[in-house]
Motif scaffolding. Sequence first.
Motif, mmCIF file in Angstrom:
data_model
loop_
_atom_site.group_PDB
_atom_site.id
_atom_site.type_symbol
_atom_site.label_atom_id
_atom_site.label_comp_id
_atom_site.label_asym_id
_atom_site.label_seq_id
_atom_site.Cartn_x
_atom_site.Cartn_y
_atom_site.Cartn_z
ATOM 1 N N CYS A 178 0.857 -1.187 0.000
ATOM 2 C CA CYS A 178 0.000 0.000 0.000
ATOM 3 C C CYS A 178 0.891 1.235 0.000
ATOM 4 O O CYS A 178 1.748 1.380 0.857
ATOM 5 C CB CYS A 178 -0.904 0.015 1.232
ATOM 6 S SG CYS A 178 -1.787 1.590 1.332
ATOM 7 N N CYS A 226 -7.650 0.186 -1.981
ATOM 8 C CA CYS A 226 -7.104 -0.389 -0.770
ATOM 9 C C CYS A 226 -7.898 0.196 0.398
ATOM 10 O O CYS A 226 -8.089 1.398 0.475
ATOM 11 C CB CYS A 226 -5.622 -0.022 -0.645
ATOM 12 S SG CYS A 226 -4.859 -0.538 0.929
ATOM 13 N N CYS A 228 -7.123 -0.475 3.657
ATOM 14 C CA CYS A 228 -6.337 -0.700 4.877
ATOM 15 C C CYS A 228 -6.595 0.450 5.849
ATOM 16 O O CYS A 228 -7.196 1.459 5.492
ATOM 17 C CB CYS A 228 -4.849 -0.824 4.558
ATOM 18 S SG CYS A 228 -4.008 0.741 4.280
ATOM 19 N N CYS A 231 -5.200 3.902 4.516
ATOM 20 C CA CYS A 231 -5.985 4.530 3.443
ATOM 21 C C CYS A 231 -7.305 5.054 4.001
ATOM 22 O O CYS A 231 -7.752 6.145 3.635
ATOM 23 C CB CYS A 231 -6.240 3.529 2.314
ATOM 24 S SG CYS A 231 -4.783 3.219 1.296
#
Length: 496
Positions: A178, A226, A228, A231
């Motif tokens: 990422c 993404c 995650c 993010c």
Amino acid sequence: MATAAISMGNNVLGASAAAPYVLKASQQPLVGIQLGTHSLLSEGMEWVLDFLQEKGGIDTLITYSHSYYGADSRPDSVLADHGKGVQSFKDRNFPKVWVNHNPSYFKDLLLKHEKPTKKNDFFGRDAFHEMRKPLDARGMKVYVRLFEPWAKNGVGRIANYEKVLTVDINGRAGAGPCWNNPHYQAWIYATVKDVFTNYDIDGIQYGAERVGPLSELLFKGQTPNCFCEYCTAKNQGKNIDAQRAKEGFRELERTIRKAENNEVPADGVLISIMGTVFRYPEILSWEGNFYDGGEEINKGIYDTIKAIDPSIEVGRHVDHQQSSWDPIYRAMVPYGKMADYNDFIKPILYHDILPIRLRYWYIERISGLIGRDFTEHELLQGFYAMMRFHEDAEIPLDEMENRSMPPAYVASETERCLAGVNGRAKVYPGVGFDVPWHLPEGGVAPRPSDPEQVYESTLAALKAGAHGVVASRDYDEMRTENIEAFGRAVRQGLKN
Ligand SMILES: [Zn+2]
């Protein structure tokens, strides 16, 4: 401070904090070649340098400091014999790290590099140290070639790499890191800081061969990422609602899955996709946030290296989908933006492999996804017009498998890049030859290039005003007659 860029945050896409790059007048274009560090050690350093200088007019090596990217396992059928026999990858155990890292640079970091062992070929050699004298003796330079590691090459080698991978909408790990993960960012900055502090290296060509979640879904059918924690937090910091972004992406994915099954809504696939994006603008914010992270990394690398030595040339590798066929990437990451934190841009302009890639990696794929409403012929015609391909480069669909792009493609894309950077960065087009084709059933097939076309394409880049050219994609694959054709064009270009 080199580390200041780590906390640059959202500022990276606005005005750059760094002073703009001022182009110096240069009479001598850079003449580079991409090659694996293993080639120097396998074929012999002095021998390779003499060969490249004599045959290809090469003055700059662009070679891996790390090969987690994984271009070191190709079959013998696509490898060239430069006069020392084919250097087979079979039964080899190359290291992924070609520099001696200093552990102190990584002691507080989550990620740690793989350490070469006695089981690796060339254990104990220090290629970047060893090449300096032979390079200097020949008036040549070396640039590090650095890619982000793919998950398949990084997990199990780079400690904790699985913890920095993208997370898709269903919570599954993705194929790469990422770009917004601070642990990944800190590790890549520490990597370049260590290498450029402790080795005498003239430049770097950094690249990340990925595009954003919207492109991945609409053009390739990939599940969106993404999502995650980093993010999500970064988007929420901009008041972007993660739940709304997820809802929007899920709706888009349902439309795409139906298109794959040839279930077309009454309004058509494209209008349905547009409807979702208009109702969920969070999708575009998410896409932009992913690219912001990627650009932040490029700027962080630039700032880190410039703090060590401002004369080191920092540049950007722009891969084929990024340079030549992804319209979302082209719109969101234009060359002018890259010029804010790069001394040079190296767009991939591989004339020979582009038509077959374009046909099977783009037109055929999207015809079952976002392009379901159109025939492949219609998609191709629209593509050529939208991407402003030169009329000579508009190869018909049924000829794409067996033809190369004409020199006009290399010339017009070089001109577009030059116009984009507008004098704020140099442009070194990557002229690609002998690049094999990845077969749909697996494996790769050789695709030898025509020397005359290599000559014409190389010359076209220089005549279009490029500040240099880079023989691509890998020395391993390049046949001697094509390295010679590249060299002839360079010498001709210098005369003009
Ligand atoms: Zn993320």
